[in-house]
Design an enzyme around this catalytic site. Structure first.
Site, short mmCIF file in Angstrom:
data_model
loop_
_atom_site.label_atom_id
_atom_site.label_comp_id
_atom_site.label_asym_id
_atom_site.label_seq_id
_atom_site.Cartn_x
_atom_site.Cartn_y
_atom_site.Cartn_z
N HIS B 61 0.83 -1.21 0.00
CA HIS B 61 0.00 0.00 0.00
C HIS B 61 0.86 1.26 0.00
O HIS B 61 1.35 1.69 1.03
CB HIS B 61 -0.87 -0.05 1.26
CG HIS B 61 -1.92 1.00 1.35
ND1 HIS B 61 -3.03 0.86 2.15
CD2 HIS B 61 -2.05 2.20 0.75
CE1 HIS B 61 -3.79 1.94 2.04
NE2 HIS B 61 -3.23 2.76 1.20
N ARG B 65 1.62 8.48 -6.64
CA ARG B 65 1.10 9.76 -7.18
C ARG B 65 1.21 9.95 -8.69
O ARG B 65 0.75 10.95 -9.20
CB ARG B 65 1.76 10.96 -6.50
CG ARG B 65 1.58 11.00 -4.99
CD ARG B 65 0.15 11.32 -4.61
NE ARG B 65 0.01 11.51 -3.17
CZ ARG B 65 -0.96 10.96 -2.45
NH1 ARG B 65 -1.88 10.18 -3.03
NH2 ARG B 65 -1.05 11.18 -1.15
N ASN B 95 -5.48 5.66 -6.63
CA ASN B 95 -6.06 7.02 -6.65
C ASN B 95 -5.13 8.04 -7.30
O ASN B 95 -4.76 9.05 -6.72
CB ASN B 95 -6.47 7.47 -5.24
CG ASN B 95 -5.31 7.53 -4.27
OD1 ASN B 95 -4.27 6.91 -4.51
ND2 ASN B 95 -5.46 8.27 -3.21
N HIS B 182 -11.17 0.26 1.97
CA HIS B 182 -10.93 1.27 3.02
C HIS B 182 -12.22 1.36 3.85
O HIS B 182 -13.24 1.81 3.35
CB HIS B 182 -10.62 2.60 2.33
CG HIS B 182 -10.37 3.75 3.25
ND1 HIS B 182 -9.20 4.47 3.23
CD2 HIS B 182 -11.14 4.32 4.21
CE1 HIS B 182 -9.26 5.42 4.13
NE2 HIS B 182 -10.42 5.36 4.74
N HIS B 235 -4.81 -0.66 6.41
CA HIS B 235 -4.58 0.23 7.56
C HIS B 235 -5.56 0.07 8.74
O HIS B 235 -6.34 0.96 9.04
CB HIS B 235 -4.49 1.69 7.14
CG HIS B 235 -5.43 2.12 6.05
ND1 HIS B 235 -6.77 1.86 6.06
CD2 HIS B 235 -5.19 2.79 4.90
CE1 HIS B 235 -7.32 2.37 4.98
NE2 HIS B 235 -6.39 2.94 4.26
N ASP B 308 1.14 2.75 3.53
CA ASP B 308 0.23 3.85 3.15
C ASP B 308 1.01 5.15 2.94
O ASP B 308 0.53 6.24 3.24
CB ASP B 308 -0.89 4.04 4.18
CG ASP B 308 -2.06 4.85 3.60
OD1 ASP B 308 -2.04 5.16 2.40
OD2 ASP B 308 -2.99 5.17 4.37
N HIS B 312 2.61 14.49 0.18
CA HIS B 312 1.89 15.72 -0.14
C HIS B 312 2.89 16.87 -0.11
O HIS B 312 3.70 16.96 0.81
CB HIS B 312 0.78 16.00 0.88
CG HIS B 312 -0.35 15.04 0.80
ND1 HIS B 312 -1.27 15.04 -0.23
CD2 HIS B 312 -0.71 14.02 1.61
CE1 HIS B 312 -2.16 14.08 -0.03
NE2 HIS B 312 -1.84 13.43 1.07
ZN LIG Z 1 -3.86 4.75 1.24
#
Ligand SMILES: [Zn+2]
Lengths: 312, 437
Positions: B61, B65, B95, B182, B235, B308, B312
């Site tokens: 996981h 990006r 994502n 999730h 998670h 995870d 950013h």
């Molecule tokens: Zn994630």
């Protein structure tokens, strides 16, 4: 004195007493302050308001001007926040202009805490999200002390939407610090999560609380709609938790009615209850200027108020 | 042809074979060719006294990006961070922009991984078109593409519809694929930005209760049982989730689970300064939750550690708490956090730690060639690390394009010395290597 006021907890009981005592000297000639003091001449105070609040902004503006500070109003609309300059950018811009204090109102809890990390000016929280509104608590404490002289053993009932209220948070911590007992009143949907940790009593029964209360403090109630609504209707809220003149007769003779404003008349309080002699709601507004003067004075001026000579 | 390498005198910890002993390991070309007491024979010798040699770590996981947010991370920078953290395989979450919900995107991500050459990149496909939770994505197209995706998730977004979740689980069985959901019930979590609890109550930040995770997980476990499909729980953050998984495993439900370094190490009181570096989904929880997640990882209820890793850029994180995005860096610090927070206090031993970091995640996704065993004829996907050296996390020194680590300034134990991907060094002597030797 403290550098920033982000939470009422930034002050200790002695600090709160000092603010209240200083505010009283400014009101020595009466509740409306007509005099102007030279203390903050040459200092600049920025009102940085991300939420419209004429009442709080005006109160700070008057307070700063009565102390001869220059005041700059910096209003930012909600949409500008979404796409425009970030809070950090704005902070750096204001910082570059060289200001002494930033009074911030923001819809995000903790925005003043973030701001304080980015500027050298003093930051005063004028209300942030659901977090705190420490100057409101100070003026409320001042108003209560005007009537009772002290706080120890006073019973204060705060009624309504505690969960979403910055006013409630600052008042609970402030009142506890000063030795008052606080009871939160409302349906469980309006109480904050894990309220057990707050050190207060809670109840859904306002009529059981009123006869014992020295102060009943009503919070502004707004209706959320849809499945997340905290009460079915404002009508039902008003009937079960609102204060009207009839319900106010349950109060002790010397008990006070308070509200941070603006009131939703007919929801949390009826017009006739707000106008009872025991209601000190307009005193709260007048006291706000004196308390904010005291705070600016102590944070930015640092001298003893009794040495001050008015210039006008 | 490249010269053979002998890692001399390492403590070899290999859960797949059960081996935990001092040994030499010989690499020729892309493969391990010998293990045991080996003479240096036309080989470069690398002294590994005091170091642990293990199968390279596997992350189920990570958010790399790319495509779409190359300002936050790229496959190249993300896999560089992974290599530094001892990883040889990284699963890239769906994502991205565009979303990895089609064969073209997942194949592009694989190609970017190959071009970087720093870790094997396995895309995670989206469960639903555009992560919208409305219509099943073409799982079969992705499964049968050259990317051979066998793991699907709308990560960051919970599949709210029980009907869609049932269909996804059922349909995935056609490809023996895993569905990772999730777990966060939308209405309970709505508007929340941190754990709902004593801390959020004081801070005046709207909370997300533990139950938002648990009600969805209870539903998903029931649906996994109904469909006989394989469910993976990303998670894990609450004590209640650990209990639900424990009970489901006892009932024979086909479920695997992961815990992140931050849910194993950090608690919600860190949010008190309103710094969004501590904002993550699911949110940091309480000490009781952290203790339960640790225990669950130690006893195998939670199969593995997954990062995870969620980069950013500063301008997204340096703002108001409620306006900032969720996510934290983890690839470069995961080993250090697990060693410092779990192994050092004696909650688990080296075999279990390596199993959780490598063998179990490789098994959960069926990644051949990763997770061991360390044996002649297998690909040389390895990590060699110093279990004792302490180091301080300095964000500006991280390989990731972003710097949003919640562990900045912390002293961690356990530092990667070498990482090897199919016989080529991606990290050598603690420094970035470009795969040559
Ligand atoms: Zn994630």
């Amino acid at each position: 004195m403290i550098r920033h006021l982000l939470s009422i907890k930034d002050l200790d009981p002695e600090g709160i007493e000092r603010v209240l005592a200083t505010a009283a000297t400014f009101q020595a000639d009466g509740p409306r302050i007509m005099r102007k003091y030279p203390t903050l001449r040459g200092k600049t105070v920025v009102n940085l308001f991300y939420e419209a609040s004429t009442r709080t902004r005006t109160s700070f503006e008057l307070a700063a001007k009565r102390l001869s500070a220059d005041v700059v109003n910096f209003s930012v609309s909600g949409s500008a926040v979404e796409k425009g300059e970030s809070l950090k950018d704005t902070a750096q811009t204001i910082e570059a202009m060289g200001v002494d204090a930033i009074v911030i109102r923001h819809s995000s809890s903790g925005a003043p805490n973030r701001l304080a990390g980015w500027v050298s000016a003093s930051v005063i929280n004028a209300g942030d999200g659901m977090h705190e509104h420490p100057t409101q608590a100070l003026l409320d404490l001042y108003t209560i002390r005007q009537h009772f002289g002290s706080f120890s053993g006073l019973r204060v009932a705060i009624v309504g939407d505690i969960a979403h209220s910055r006013v409630a948070r600052s008042n609970v911590w402030g009142l506890q610090m000063m030795g008052a007992d606080v009871t939160l009143v409302g349906p469980p949907t309006l109480l904050p999560p894990r309220v057990e940790g707050w050190g207060v009593e809670t109840t859904a029964d306002i009529e059981a609380v009123l006869p014992k209360a020295d102060v009943v403090y009503l919070l502004r109630m707004q209706l959320e709609r849809g499945t997340g609504a905290t009460v079915p209707t404002l009508r039902e809220y008003s009937r079960l938790w609102g204060l009207d003149a009839a319900r106010a007769t349950l109060l002790k003779d010397e008990a006070l009615i308070m509200h941070p404003g603006p009131m939703n008349r007919g929801v949390e309080i009826t017009a006739d209850a707000a106008e009872l002699p025991r209601s000190v709601i307009t005193d709260q507004v007048a006291n706000g200027v004196a308390v904010r003067m005291a705070l600016l004075y102590l944070m930015l001026g640092g001298r003893d108020a009794r040495e001050e000579v008015p210039v006008e | 042809m490249s010269k053979a390498v002998v890692f001399r005198g390492a403590r070899v910890v290999d859960p797949a074979s059960g081996r935990d002993e001092t040994a030499d390991v010989r690499i020729e070309g892309e493969q391990i060719t010998d293990i045991g007491k080996i003479s240096t024979n036309h080989a470069e010798e690398i002294d590994c006294a005091g170091l642990i040699l293990a199968p390279g770590f596997v992350d189920l996981h990570a958010h790399l990006r790319e495509p779409g947010r190359e300002d936050a991370e790229t496959v190249a920078t993300g896999t560089r961070a992974a290599a530094r953290g001892g990883y040889t395989a990284v699963c890239a979450m769906a994502n991205t922009d565009p979303v990895a919900d089609s064969a073209a995107i997942v194949e592009q991500v694989v190609a970017l991984g190959r071009a970087a050459g720093l870790a094997d990149v396995y895309p995670v496909g989206a469960i639903s078109v555009g992560l919208q939770g409305e219509q099943l994505a073409e799982l079969g197209e992705m499964a049968t593409s050259s990317a051979r995706v066998n793991f699907f998730s709308d990560d960051g977004k919970c599949v709210q519809s029980a009907g869609l979740m049932r269909r996804a689980l059922e349909y995935a069985r056609a490809f023996d694929a895993v569905i990772a959901n999730h777990a966060e019930e939308g209405a309970l979590a709505s508007g929340g930005h941190m754990n709902e609890g004593e801390v959020s109550s004081i801070l005046g930040i709207a909370g997300i209760p533990a139950e938002a995770e648990e009600v969805i997980l209870a539903r998903d476990l029931a649906l996994a049982k109904l469909t006989g499909a394989r469910l993976h729980v990303p998670h894990v953050s609450t004590a209640g989730t650990v209990e639900l998984i424990r009970a489901a495993k006892a009932r024979g439900v086909r479920v695997t689970a992961e815990a992140t370094p931050h849910h194993l190490a950090l608690t919600d009181d860190l949010v008190s300064g309103y710094d969004p570096v501590y904002k993550v989904a699911p949110p940091l929880r309480t000490r009781d939750d952290v203790d339960a997640v640790r225990k669950g990882l130690a006893d195998g209820t939670i199969d593995c550690v997954a990062t995870d890793h969620a980069p950013h850029p500063p301008e997204d994180k340096e703002r108001e708490f409620d306006l900032a995005p969720c996510g934290m860096l983890n690839l470069e610090t995961a080993l250090g956090v697990v060693v410092t927070e779990l192994l050092d206090p004696g909650l688990l031993g080296w075999l279990r730690l390596i199993e959780a970091m490598s063998t179990a995640p490789a098994r959960a996704r069926g990644l051949d060639g990763h997770g061991g065993p360390i044996a002649p004829g297998t690909p040389a996907n390895l990590v060699v690390f110093d279990p004792a050296t302490a180091w301080i996390v300095e964000p500006e020194k991280l390989a990731s394009k972003s710097k949003n680590t919640p562990f900045a300034g912390r002293t961690l134990k356990g530092k990667v010395v070498h990482t090897m991907l199919r016989g080529r060094f991606t990290v050598r002597e603690g420094s970035d290597a470009d795969g040559q030797r």
